[in-house]
Design an enzyme around this catalytic site. Sequence first.
Site, PDB file in Angstrom:
ATOM      1  N   GLU A  35      82.493  53.532 -30.509  1.00  0.00           N
ATOM      2  CA  GLU A  35      82.216  52.970 -28.874  1.00  0.00           C
ATOM      3  C   GLU A  35      81.220  51.897 -28.823  1.00  0.00           C
ATOM      4  OE1 GLU A  35      80.398  55.983 -26.323  1.00  0.00           O
ATOM      5  OE2 GLU A  35      81.293  54.993 -24.552  1.00  0.00           O
ATOM      6  N   ARG A 262      76.877  63.598 -40.715  1.00  0.00           N
ATOM      7  CA  ARG A 262      76.180  62.350 -40.368  1.00  0.00           C
ATOM      8  C   ARG A 262      75.181  61.923 -41.250  1.00  0.00           C
ATOM      9  NH1 ARG A 262      75.552  62.730 -34.624  1.00  0.00           N
ATOM     10  NH2 ARG A 262      75.539  60.329 -34.859  1.00  0.00           N
ATOM     11  N   LYS A 272      72.044  56.705 -30.968  1.00  0.00           N
ATOM     12  CA  LYS A 272      72.248  55.494 -30.169  1.00  0.00           C
ATOM     13  C   LYS A 272      71.473  55.907 -28.817  1.00  0.00           C
ATOM     14  CE  LYS A 272      76.950  53.976 -31.092  1.00  0.00           C
ATOM     15  NZ  LYS A 272      78.056  53.645 -30.407  1.00  0.00           N
TER      16      LYS A 272
END
Length: 677
Positions: A35, A262, A272
């Site tokens: 994104e 992750r 983020k």
Amino acid sequence: MKEPVNALNFIEHIVEEDLANGFPKDLLRFRFPPEPNGYLHIGHAASICLNFGLGEKYNAPVNLRFDDTNPAKEEQEYVDAIKRDIAWLGFQWANECYSSDYFQQLYDWAVLLIKEGKAYVDQQSSEEIAAQKGSPTTAGTPSPFRDRPVAENLELFEKMKNGEFPAGSYLLRAKIDMASPNMHMRDPILYRIVNAAHHRTGTKWCIYPMYDWAHGQSDYIEQVSHSLCTLEFKSHRELYDWYLDQIYDSSRLRPKQREFARRNLSYTVMSKRKLLELVQKKVVAGWDDPRMPTISGLRRRGYTPDSIRKFSDLAGISKRDNVTDVSLLEYCIREDLNKTATRVMAVLNPIKLVITNYPVDKTEILSMENNPEDPNSGTHEVPFSRELYIEREDFKEDGGKKFFRLSLGNEVRLKSAYIIKAESVVKDEAGNIVEIHCSYDPESKSGSGTEASMRKVKGTLHWVSIAHAIKAEVREYDRLFLDEAPDAHEDKNFMDFINPESLRVIKEAYLEPYLAKATLEDKFQFQRLGYFTLDTDSSEGNLIFNKTVGLKDTWAKQVEKPVQSQKASTPNPSPQGKRKALNEIQQISKKLTNFSGEKLENAISSIKELAGEVSYEELEPLFNTAAKKVGTRIGVMITLGVLLNSGQEKNQAILDYIQSGLSDENELLRTEAEKLK
RNA sequence: UGACCCAUGGUGUAACUGGCAACACGUCUGAUUUUGGUUCAGAAGAGUCUAGGUUCGAGCCCUAGUGGGUCAACCA
């Protein structure tokens, strides 16, 4: 030796299995779907390397797809940064795609869903909807609008699209199952009204699809075969498949989603949101601050694409929670730079050194190897004169036996120059050394081939000639956080662990003049100090260097040792922090049968110590330990002894256990049982 | 309280159809070295979370437990 043929990660195993089951290899297709709402970081690098690595391995196309379904958060700046970072890592995407390219198709499919009675327009507040969702343990309740007639749904949805309603007033929801144990299946939202300009579609749309509705369909449109994402999307998979079921045409490829863990790095954060907070609160100078784990930060710090790809490769892919130690990343960049970085000399913490028997106005031009690891790298010139700077830490009046550097009366070599001997020091009134006076051996010039030049001395120092040195700013970085996993504490915010000394600026460092023509692309090793690269803040005549990473420094470890051994003497607190005493006893006990002598005694006494924290209720189940696990049984026996000593009554279970120990074939177990009779 | 996922040296990952637990980082020795770097040689460190079961044989299969994680945004 066994051949390491099948060192595949679990994703590769899945692909191999699909292939083995007849999936055509030329239909393999992957995608990396960020994104555009922030910068890429080293965690994304894992996903990038996984997807593009798969593409390279199977010669399959890999799309770069921007998941841009929320105009409120997304910006062109991020799109550009992401493309730059991926290209810099050395990967080429087959197609540059955007979820926003599919808005019309997604809309048409949504209309189809409505017509089939599988979607409806809701008009409740988000609070009402949240309340109706129920909880993981209790079923939800249906929306009062759930059974709105198809025609009305169609009309309302049309009006939503045409901008006839304010944001937040209407929603399109899928009609699935309000009682599903999977919360994502409880009538998830397909579309919401957002009045914000989209970075690509502008104001053409005012309804935007949610992630779940857009993602799988985009995979399907692009005919992605394996849609790989991180573990937190595991529970979305059911919905991913349900949506696909609604539109799937069996003549086309059906994508499948698989999830991996992750990647976390020690002493930093990797989301983020948190990185953005660091930027916004000005803890760091920006997304590309060299302390940031972002790709752009690492690049600015001096990391190379190869080093990051190697790191991803070594760290691997799995489904376990992990915190990879930064030392692995540091190893990767050192290994790369050692082979490629140009060796130069720079003094960061200078002290003046005068060679008293060297002519006052003489300058010699010496030659220095650019890289001893690469015979073809050539040499460059370095000026040498009577007055030099060396590092303050490289001199001690009386260094002692293990100090290989300069001390009074001792010889060292000046790298690529002469052997010198310290004769005296000049001190200021406060007693600080301000100058070191040395003599040099004119016969000892490096590379001259004379006997004196071949002489072995214990140490070699780097230096710069004061008259010729150029000045520069040098920035040294330390870890951004003081805690290994700053965001893994329930009771504390990650911001509480910020390292106040993560940046150290040296305003005036002295560099050999060769560095005057350094460019941003150059990588240097400041000899004996570490790897450095020019910072983007540099300008003509104002050089600023970033320290990428230090050299390994076994001497520094020596010096720190006294402090370290104190730390080490506290009995190794378990890594998880709260391991139960009984578990530790079991762990130790297992090894009991391998030990003898002192080791055995140590093990037994630590069991006894731990036994103080064990209750009988905890211990009793272990009386059933299988006969073959002798070590555990001995440990249990010892622990039982401690409990009996501290007042535990002998019950039938205990008597039985002791009896079984007495008749065991293991001598140690018999001995311990004997003591409890 | 529910569903799902995970558990292998300090760290990160391997271990094919069940068959001597391997590799890398890190740590520690020693040698080499005009970088206390590099390189080379070597060492220590794991009975694979616990218990039970299946099996000639289990890290792998089964059961139960323990521990950790994820899931209830008009975010992705």
